[in-house]
Design a protein around this motif. Sequence first.
Motif, PDB file in Angstrom:
ATOM      1  N   TRP A 141       9.122  59.158  -7.795  1.00  0.00           N
ATOM      2  CA  TRP A 141      10.272  59.999  -8.138  1.00  0.00           C
ATOM      3  C   TRP A 141       9.870  61.471  -8.202  1.00  0.00           C
ATOM      4  CZ3 TRP A 141      14.720  58.272  -7.076  1.00  0.00           C
ATOM      5  CH2 TRP A 141      15.047  56.934  -7.266  1.00  0.00           C
ATOM      6  N   ILE A 184      15.937  62.677 -13.321  1.00  0.00           N
ATOM      7  CA  ILE A 184      16.368  61.705 -14.326  1.00  0.00           C
ATOM      8  C   ILE A 184      15.578  60.408 -14.187  1.00  0.00           C
ATOM      9  CG2 ILE A 184      18.311  60.237 -15.045  1.00  0.00           C
ATOM     10  CD1 ILE A 184      20.142  62.645 -14.342  1.00  0.00           C
ATOM     11  N   GLU A 185      15.440  59.935 -12.962  1.00  0.00           N
ATOM     12  CA  GLU A 185      14.680  58.706 -12.737  1.00  0.00           C
ATOM     13  C   GLU A 185      13.195  58.884 -13.061  1.00  0.00           C
ATOM     14  OE1 GLU A 185      15.759  55.638 -12.032  1.00  0.00           O
ATOM     15  OE2 GLU A 185      17.799  56.417 -12.181  1.00  0.00           O
ATOM     16  N   THR A 192       8.923  53.924 -16.260  1.00  0.00           N
ATOM     17  CA  THR A 192       7.920  53.464 -17.218  1.00  0.00           C
ATOM     18  C   THR A 192       6.563  53.270 -16.561  1.00  0.00           C
ATOM     19  OG1 THR A 192       8.643  51.193 -16.825  1.00  0.00           O
ATOM     20  CG2 THR A 192       9.619  52.355 -18.702  1.00  0.00           C
ATOM     21  N   PHE A 207      11.928  60.774 -15.463  1.00  0.00           N
ATOM     22  CA  PHE A 207      11.750  60.709 -16.911  1.00  0.00           C
ATOM     23  C   PHE A 207      12.092  59.335 -17.482  1.00  0.00           C
ATOM     24  CE2 PHE A 207      12.148  65.365 -16.406  1.00  0.00           C
ATOM     25  CZ  PHE A 207      10.912  65.698 -16.931  1.00  0.00           C
ATOM     26  N   ASN A 208      12.879  58.540 -16.748  1.00  0.00           N
ATOM     27  CA  ASN A 208      13.207  57.194 -17.202  1.00  0.00           C
ATOM     28  C   ASN A 208      12.200  56.150 -16.716  1.00  0.00           C
ATOM     29  OD1 ASN A 208      15.476  57.978 -18.632  1.00  0.00           O
ATOM     30  ND2 ASN A 208      16.853  57.672 -16.888  1.00  0.00           N
TER      31      ASN A 208
END
Length: 130
Positions: free
Chosen positions: A81, A67-68, A73, A70-71
């Motif tokens: 990650w 999740i981190e 930037t 794909f989040n």
Amino acid sequence: MKRSNENIDDLIKNVLSEEEAEFYEQIDEPSIFELLSDVYRGKQKWIAISGTIMTFVLLILLIYCSIEFFNATEVRNMILWGAGGFTCLIIQSMLKLWSWMQMDKNHLLREIKRLELQMAMLSEKIKDSR
């Protein structure tokens, strides 16, 4: 001269007496679930239980890392990650390989005990025939 396992089993059953053949039939191949449950028995069950708990913890950590990832930037954060998720996957794979090797070891021990039983029955027959 190659024979399949069924042919060898048939030859063994023909050599055994009727009572021994019935006993041999009762000792059947265990299912995958029985083999898996055997890992959680014996002296090393605490290692298997802790490995299973660690696998679930690593799964949760892998989901969090994904999740981190794909989040994220920034590329640096994505690499960190991604590396964390990859590490979780590698450790989980090692724990699962250990479990499968334990299952294989238990299955081999069962087969060795079966051979020992057959050797004991054979030695009894030899003693009785003298």
